[in-house]
Design a protein around this motif. Structure first.
Motif, short mmCIF file in Angstrom:
data_model
loop_
_atom_site.label_atom_id
_atom_site.label_comp_id
_atom_site.label_asym_id
_atom_site.label_seq_id
_atom_site.Cartn_x
_atom_site.Cartn_y
_atom_site.Cartn_z
N LEU A 1 35.84 42.54 -47.19
CA LEU A 1 36.97 42.87 -48.07
C LEU A 1 37.61 41.57 -48.55
O LEU A 1 37.91 40.68 -47.75
N PHE A 2 37.79 41.45 -49.84
CA PHE A 2 38.43 40.28 -50.45
C PHE A 2 39.76 40.72 -51.03
O PHE A 2 39.83 41.70 -51.78
N ALA B 1 49.76 42.37 -51.60
CA ALA B 1 48.43 42.65 -52.14
C ALA B 1 48.52 42.93 -53.64
O ALA B 1 49.32 43.75 -54.09
N LEU B 2 47.72 42.22 -54.40
CA LEU B 2 47.68 42.38 -55.85
C LEU B 2 46.38 43.05 -56.28
O LEU B 2 46.40 44.01 -57.04
N LEU B 3 45.26 42.55 -55.75
CA LEU B 3 43.94 43.07 -56.11
C LEU B 3 43.02 43.03 -54.91
O LEU B 3 43.21 42.23 -53.99
N THR B 4 41.99 43.89 -54.95
CA THR B 4 40.98 43.89 -53.89
C THR B 4 39.60 43.80 -54.51
O THR B 4 39.39 44.16 -55.66
N GLY B 5 38.69 43.31 -53.71
CA GLY B 5 37.30 43.21 -54.12
C GLY B 5 36.43 43.02 -52.89
O GLY B 5 36.82 43.41 -51.78
N THR B 6 35.29 42.40 -53.10
CA THR B 6 34.37 42.15 -51.99
C THR B 6 33.92 40.69 -52.03
O THR B 6 33.97 40.04 -53.07
N TRP B 7 33.47 40.23 -50.88
CA TRP B 7 32.87 38.89 -50.79
C TRP B 7 31.61 38.99 -49.95
O TRP B 7 31.54 39.79 -49.01
N THR B 8 30.62 38.21 -50.32
CA THR B 8 29.34 38.24 -49.62
C THR B 8 28.75 36.83 -49.60
O THR B 8 28.74 36.15 -50.63
N LEU B 9 28.28 36.43 -48.44
CA LEU B 9 27.52 35.19 -48.34
C LEU B 9 26.05 35.51 -48.53
O LEU B 9 25.56 36.53 -48.04
N ARG B 10 25.35 34.66 -49.26
CA ARG B 10 23.90 34.84 -49.42
C ARG B 10 23.23 33.48 -49.46
O ARG B 10 23.90 32.45 -49.38
N LEU C 1 28.47 32.00 -52.14
CA LEU C 1 29.51 32.98 -51.92
C LEU C 1 29.69 33.78 -53.20
O LEU C 1 29.97 33.21 -54.25
N ASP C 2 29.49 35.08 -53.11
CA ASP C 2 29.71 35.97 -54.25
C ASP C 2 31.03 36.70 -54.04
O ASP C 2 31.20 37.38 -53.02
N ILE C 3 31.94 36.55 -54.97
CA ILE C 3 33.22 37.25 -54.94
C ILE C 3 33.26 38.17 -56.15
O ILE C 3 33.06 37.72 -57.28
N THR C 4 33.51 39.45 -55.89
CA THR C 4 33.57 40.44 -56.96
C THR C 4 34.90 41.16 -56.88
O THR C 4 35.23 41.77 -55.86
#
Length: 144
Positions: free
Chosen positions: A70-71, A79-88, A94-97
């Motif tokens: 959870l990003f 809290a303003l916005l939420t997204g996801t984060w993934t290491l690859r 680092l991918d932040i969406t």
């Protein structure tokens, strides 16, 4: 002779595959990071897009890397916005969406959409995290 042809064919195929290029490959100099090292809240110490210092766009903004990928984007600790984060790529990318920031949406603040991207990780310590994508660079500091 047939065995030699098979081995030669396998060797040639291996060379061809090794030469393939990944468009989202980690930038040169990226380090490998474990997910647990990312967890926590980070403030923007510096954001630059090429020669332009645009840090002021992130005043009172912090980023939260939470468990379960959870990003969070927080403004004034809310809290303003939420997204996801993934290491690859073995923890080098680092991918932040953040869906609400798609299409360079500036409704939540100028340049805030910039964080929703694919980042190389050239540096991480207990208190600092650096992200790079071409000319864009974030320098984040861990919030105690």
């Amino acid at each position: 002779m047939k065995t030699v042809k098979v081995i030669f064919t396998i060797f040639c195929c291996s060379l061809m595959l090794a030469g393939c290029n990944d468009d989202d490959a980690a930038p040169q100099g990226s380090i490998s990071v474990e997910e647990s090292a990312m967890l926590g809240t980070w403030s923007v110490a510096r954001y630059s897009d090429g020669p332009e210092n645009e840090t002021s766009s992130f005043s009172n903004i912090t980023f939260g890397f939470e468990e379960a990928n959870l990003f969070l984007i927080l403004k004034d600790n809310e809290a303003l916005l939420t997204g996801t984060w993934t290491l690859r790529d073995q923890g080098r990318m680092l991918d932040i969406t953040v869906p609400d920031l798609a299409g360079e949406n500036e409704a939540f603040g100028e340049d805030l959409y910039e964080i929703s991207d694919n980042w190389g990780i050239p540096f991480l310590s207990e208190m600092e995290l650096h992200l790079i994508d071409g000319q864009e660079r974030f320098e984040l500091e861990r919030v105690p």
